[in-house]
Design a protein around this motif. Sequence first.
Motif, PDB file in Angstrom:
ATOM      1  N   GLY A   4       0.942  -1.331  -0.194  1.00 12.84           N
ATOM      2  CA  GLY A   4      -0.130   0.053  -0.053  1.00 12.84           C
ATOM      3  C   GLY A   4       1.034   1.204   0.221  1.00 12.84           C
ATOM      4  O   GLY A   4       0.923   2.072   0.557  1.00 12.84           O
ATOM      5  N   VAL A   5       1.952   0.945  -0.558  1.00 13.52           N
ATOM      6  CA  VAL A   5       2.708   2.110  -0.288  1.00 13.52           C
ATOM      7  C   VAL A   5       3.584   3.417  -2.547  1.00 13.52           C
ATOM      8  O   VAL A   5       3.190   2.105  -3.061  1.00 13.52           O
ATOM      9  CB  VAL A   5       4.214   1.917  -0.142  1.00 13.52           C
ATOM     10  N   LYS A   6       3.023   4.404  -2.604  1.00 13.90           N
ATOM     11  CA  LYS A   6       3.126   4.755  -3.881  1.00 13.90           C
ATOM     12  C   LYS A   6       4.310   3.918  -3.941  1.00 13.90           C
ATOM     13  O   LYS A   6       5.792   3.936  -3.224  1.00 13.90           O
ATOM     14  CB  LYS A   6       3.721   6.235  -4.236  1.00 13.90           C
ATOM     15  N   PRO A   7       5.050   3.531  -5.225  1.00 13.42           N
ATOM     16  CA  PRO A   7       5.873   3.098  -6.060  1.00 13.42           C
ATOM     17  C   PRO A   7       7.110   5.071  -5.743  1.00 13.42           C
ATOM     18  O   PRO A   7       6.966   5.477  -6.466  1.00 13.42           O
ATOM     19  CB  PRO A   7       5.543   2.579  -7.371  1.00 13.42           C
ATOM     20  N   PRO A   8       8.842   4.055  -5.808  1.00 10.85           N
ATOM     21  CA  PRO A   8       9.821   4.752  -5.916  1.00 10.85           C
ATOM     22  C   PRO A   8       9.379   5.068  -7.797  1.00 10.85           C
ATOM     23  O   PRO A   8       8.855   4.737  -8.731  1.00 10.85           O
ATOM     24  CB  PRO A   8      10.923   3.662  -6.190  1.00 10.85           C
ATOM     25  N   LEU A   9      10.236   6.617  -7.926  1.00  9.65           N
ATOM     26  CA  LEU A   9      10.144   6.977  -9.596  1.00  9.65           C
ATOM     27  C   LEU A   9      10.988   5.759 -10.161  1.00  9.65           C
ATOM     28  O   LEU A   9      11.848   5.383  -9.495  1.00  9.65           O
ATOM     29  CB  LEU A   9      10.318   8.218  -9.142  1.00  9.65           C
TER      30      LEU A   9
END
Length: 379
Positions: free
Chosen positions: A81-86
């Motif tokens: 549930g974490v926004k992915p790295p760039l």
Amino acid sequence: MSRNLSKFAVFFFYVLSTYTCNPFVLLIPTTTVSSPSRSNFETKTPLFLRKIDDKTAIRGDRYYEINSTIPHSSFVSAELGVKPPLEASKEAWQRAWKIQKRALPILHLFDRCKPSNSKLNLACIWWKALSGNDPSSPVFDSGLSHDFLPAKSRFVVGRFFLRFYPRLHHANVEIRTAYLDQAVLGAIDDIKQKARESNATTPVKFRLISMGAGYDVRSIKFLQRGDIFEAYELDLPEVVETKARLIHRAKKRRKSLSDDCIPKAIGIDLNNVDDVRNALMKIVGSNDENVHTIILFEAVMIYLDEGVPSSLLKLCADALKPLEQNGSLSSLVFADRLEHIPGGDYDVGREVLESVGWKIVDWLPKPGLARHMGRLVLV
């Protein structure tokens, strides 16, 4: 006016330290080097990134290894549930790390606590403050990590400025932070379920022992919420001393932070396995059957001497097995770099971990240096 300008200067420099398109790095001489993970072509790498010989200076060097047993960061992020790295080049990761390393002394220029950056502890607390200030993150801590930071510069990672930071190193640290938080709570839920199934009449209690906790606030957070009843942190004496000063500063900023929510700190070099064994035995020696122990490793094995990580895993198993014979259950959670497991292969991990007394309950490797994440119980 001058005060606002100085604040803007600090903020601008710090954003540059994480931004992928830093124009100043374009002026740095580059050399063509072969990339072991991209055998079909060569990459341009700034000379200064290749001349540094300490481990921390090449952070980002392994984010682009081609290894089929390591899932893509977007998959791991979705699981947690974490926004992915760039999506950025290896050079961008390296560049961001190098310039941020130069920014840290400026950010702490007027810091009375004078914290050291032993094993990236200082960099990590800034990264964790970014995620801890983000209400949409599963590791949101209501500004607890932020309260560890110096007054004159901590605004650069305040909630208003979150939108300006590309998701690079702090996003990767957010992944492992989310995993460990969820793994600890998962271990607690499993043990509570077993207690219910056995019709236990006394309430179960949980102890968290963090190996190499650095300036992390997880123990404080779990103590405040009542998830655990006691916590211990083992780390280098200078780190323990510095963290005590940071906690003292945080207590001035949030009156709700009482002494009951502060983990017990033990200054120790984890490379001294016998000292660690003695410290661990003192912690668990007077255990009762209603106290269950969870041991946690986060990005510390990377910096230990060869052979020490495996020895620590074995001594943890040896110390906790007698407790299980008396009815106390144990777990170990980690987000680290395990020995003898070059990739993220589950079968290799299972074999290696069982050889030191542990059985895998959950296994989720990720890209990066601390690539192995998992939850274990005793064999």
